[in-house]
Design an enzyme around this catalytic site. Structure first.
Site, PDB file in Angstrom:
ATOM      1  N   HIS A  38       2.271   3.793   7.651  1.00  0.00           N
ATOM      2  CA  HIS A  38       3.610   4.355   7.840  1.00  0.00           C
ATOM      3  C   HIS A  38       4.364   4.173   6.532  1.00  0.00           C
ATOM      4  CE1 HIS A  38       3.914   3.837  12.520  1.00  0.00           C
ATOM      5  NE2 HIS A  38       3.799   5.112  12.215  1.00  0.00           N
ATOM      6  N   CYS A  51      10.070  -2.190  11.128  1.00  0.00           N
ATOM      7  CA  CYS A  51       9.461  -1.499  12.276  1.00  0.00           C
ATOM      8  C   CYS A  51      10.156  -1.853  13.589  1.00  0.00           C
ATOM      9  CB  CYS A  51       7.994  -1.882  12.441  1.00  0.00           C
ATOM     10  SG  CYS A  51       6.990  -1.555  11.011  1.00  0.00           S
TER      11      CYS A  51
END
Ligand code: ARG
Length: 703
Positions: free
Chosen positions: A168, A264
């Site tokens: 990511h 996150c």
């Protein structure tokens, strides 16, 4: 101090590592401690609360990764683009996040299905709100980026992730206040790094080490001057302090086991809109048609791999499978690239594979005039070995003089339009040159599975053979040589001096004498050592019969050069009876033209050696015209030169003891080239034996 910034978080009641969808989860299934996770999460929560406003979305049983709210969606102002998870393991989170956004007054946009995008995990706003950095490569599809630009009305800069540990964008990239950027450069491809460097001035870029990166130092939450992260090295903390940031470390090791950390676990849901800025996206797409034995020949795999390897992404829009063994398949593939530049490089590869525009999308080639002789326009299309056509005024025109690494020059004559491959130095004012990658197609023979397999046994198996396969190749080459000779065809040999040193001189001489060779290309050295052998029995001072160095032998070749210079040319020395055997002797005797191209290390040179390389290249090209087969014998330089001048379809056999040379040459992607790693003297000797067998009359043994 509490800022007006709001974060959305989700408590870890149901958090666990239940499956593996990223490399961090491997080996960690059910290995995280629930208690410790709660404790770590609470600490993070506490830090956030002290610095900002915190909203909570209730966790849902069965969706353990829901704690990672960064993946809920991407927010800008009151608009949100909801995530579309790549993995089904997380897709169930989507409706819960959607609900939360709707309940909190956001306008929710949803991407078409099958177009993955993982929210703020893969899309990070510049902290000054100037643009959006968007990642792709693992979880998010490049084709989602134009939607982000459209719905959020912002410029999108696409960055390609290439290290699966940093799957990511927020695992390796963190925009900070005042235009600073914390990031791990090796996680991105070179194009993306260039883009980053263009947008963020050097003094604002803080590149971190791998050690910090694997501690998720980039997975940080930045509120004004504080930066919250799992862990940072002392030098990193110092570096950040220097530019006014204070690092708050808070251990998040239990979440690292799922591949996430501070960033996150949060989603910033207040992102101010800058009204003066508007959408802009450099992602380009184009749809192609690919036809042939797509599956049998592996063509479709090659095409799709090539798109991804070059930084693009694809969607197969249509695939019609040929059902019979002989029927071909067709695929319609949409190719996307982060910029025009990347698109051009992908497309030029696809064109080589034979990809064409859909009929309705066909366009004329783009032409630009030559304004300086010998210099092509910047964006010129680089030609390849494949038969090419360019579309001009709606008509497909065949390109002449096909060769690699040239430009396609267009001239309009009273008889029509002429397109031809030209070396850059040869383009002329008054001509136009094809630029960009529109309106260009190559005509490829369809390769089928049968053909590929058959080629193993017929002539043209592409690839490198060694050992046992040498004999097989020798048989095939002998068979071809005979066919070409008997049919009045043309074989060109390029040869290096190794041919002589390894004792292959007599065999090559014989090939020439018996009419198997129609032109010889080489350098000064092959001729020098061949003549040295003919006149003095040595090659580079080594006695060719006894294999030992002759006293004073290292001077032999200089004497030879001197003698030939006295006569004025090799031919004259042959006429005078000074040279009575050997490769050059046979060339002269049998009127086989040759060209010797000079180089910086040449002794002499011989009077025949062409020291003007432009002239030598031109002469090579002339002698190569119409060749059916080229035998490349142990000469890297001359062979590569020849390879570049030769269109696809000409059989090439490259023999060298060095596998690197062979690979380089047989790697043209052309099925007609074959490489043999072996001693060239041995190869020639086997070849002659085989030819002998093919030509000696058959005598039935009657007892
Ligand atoms: N296990 C989660 C996944 O692989 C971790 C998500 C981390 N989130 C993030 N924004 N990087 O999807």
């Amino acid at each position: 101090m509490t800022s007006q910034i709001r974060f959305l978080i989700c408590p870890p009641h149901y958090y666990d590592v239940d499956y593996v969808i990223n490399p961090w989860m491997e080996g960690n299934i059910h290995k995280s401690s629930q208690d410790r996770a709660v404790e770590q999460w609470d600490k993070l929560h506490h830090i956030l609360k002290e610095n900002a406003i915190v909203d909570i979305v209730p966790p849902e049983k069965g969706w353990p990764d829901m704690v990672f709210t960064a993946n809920a969606g991407l927010v800008l102002g009151k608009t949100v683009v909801l995530s579309r998870f790549l993995h089904k393991e997380r897709q169930g989170e989507e409706p819960y996040f959607k609900q939360w956004f709707e309940d909190n007054g956001y306008t929710v946009h949803e991407l078409p299905k099958d177009l993955p995008f993982e929210g703020a995990g893969d899309a990070l706003l510049d902290r000054e709100g100037r643009w959006l950095w968007a990642g792709y490569g693992f979880r998010t599809e490049l084709d989602s980026h134009p939607y982000l630009a459209k719905w959020l009305d912002i410029e999108v800069l696409s960055l390609r992730l290439i290290d699966e540990r940093f799957y990511h964008l927020d695992t390796c990239f963190c925009p900070l206040a005042n235009g600073y950027l914390l990031y791990y450069p090796p996680a991105f491809d070179s194009y993306s790094n260039r883009l980053i460097e263009m947008r963020v001035p050097q003094q604002k870029r803080i590149a971190i080490t791998e050690a910090d990166a694997v501690n998720f130092a980039c997975n940080a939450v930045n509120v004004d001057s504080i930066v919250v992260m799992n862990k940072a090295s002392e030098p990193l903390k110092a570096r950040l302090a220097e530019v006014g940031f204070q690092v708050i470390e808070t251990p998040l090791t239990e979440f690292l086991k799922a591949g996430g950390a501070a960033k996150c676990l949060t989603l910033r849901v207040t992102e101010p809109v800058r009204e003066e800025l508007h959408a802009n996206v450099s992602v380009e797409s184009r749809v192609f048609n690919l036809e042939g034995h797509l599956l049998d020949s592996g063509l479709i795999n090659r095409a799709l791999d090539l798109i991804v390897d070059n930084g693009g992404s694809f969607q197969v829009l249509n695939f019609s499978l040929g059902e019979q063994r002989q029927s071909t398949s067709a695929a319609e593939v949409k190719v996307s690239a982060p910029s025009h530049e990347v698109m051009e490089s992908i497309i030029s590869h696809l064109i080589d594979l034979g990809a064409v525009d859909l009929p309705q999308d066909e366009r004329d080639a783009k032409l630009e005039p030559v304004i300086q002789a010998g210099v092509a326009p910047d964006d010129f299309y680089v030609s390849t070995i494949y038969p090419t056509e360019v579309r001009i005024n709606g008509e497909w025109v065949k390109v002449q003089n096909q060769r690699m690494d040239g430009a396609i020059a267009i001239t309009r004559t009273p008889k029509g339009i002429v397109a031809q491959c030209k070396l850059l130095r040869d383009v002329e004012v008054g001509e136009e040159v094809v630029v960009d990658v529109l309106g260009i197609r190559t005509v490829r023979k369809t390769e089928s599975r049968e053909k590929r397999n058959a080629e193993e046994f017929s002539f043209m198996s592409s690839g490198v053979s060694s050992e046992r396969r040498v004999e097989l190749v020798v048989e095939q080459v002998a068979w071809e040589l005979r066919k070409i000779r008997d049919g009045g065809g043309k074989v060109v040999v390029t040869a290096g001096p190794v041919v002589i040193h390894t004792g292959g001189g007599e065999h090559l001489s014989k090939l020439i004498r018996e009419g198997y060779v129609q032109a010889l290309l080489g350098g000064n050295a092959i001729a020098v050592h061949d003549i040295e052998q003919a006149m003095m029995g040595t090659s580079l001072g080594v006695d060719m019969k006894r294999g030992v160095a002759v006293r004073g032998g290292h001077r032999h070749h200089l004497k030879v050069i001197n003698t030939i210079r006295r006569y004025g040319s090799i031919a004259k020395a042959v006429e005078a009876g000074v040279i009575q055997s050997g490769v050059m002797y046979e060339c002269v005797r049998n009127k086989v033209p040759f060209c010797l191209a000079g180089s910086i290390r040449d002794d002499g040179p011989l009077p025949d050696t062409e020291m003007n390389l432009i002239k030598a290249q031109t002469e090579y090209a002339r002698l190569l015209k119409g060749a059916d087969m080229i035998l490349m014998l142990s000469s890297m330089l001359h062979s590569i030169g020849v390879g570049n001048m030769t269109p696809a379809g000409v059989k090439m056999v490259c023999v060298d003891i060095n596998p690197a040379v062979v690979t380089k040459l047989s790697d043209r992607g052309s099925i007609e080239s074959v490489g043999v790693v072996t001693d060239v003297g041995l190869f020639l000797s086997l070849l002659l034996q085989q030819l002998q067998k093919l030509t000696s009359p058959y005598t039935a043994k009657v007892s």
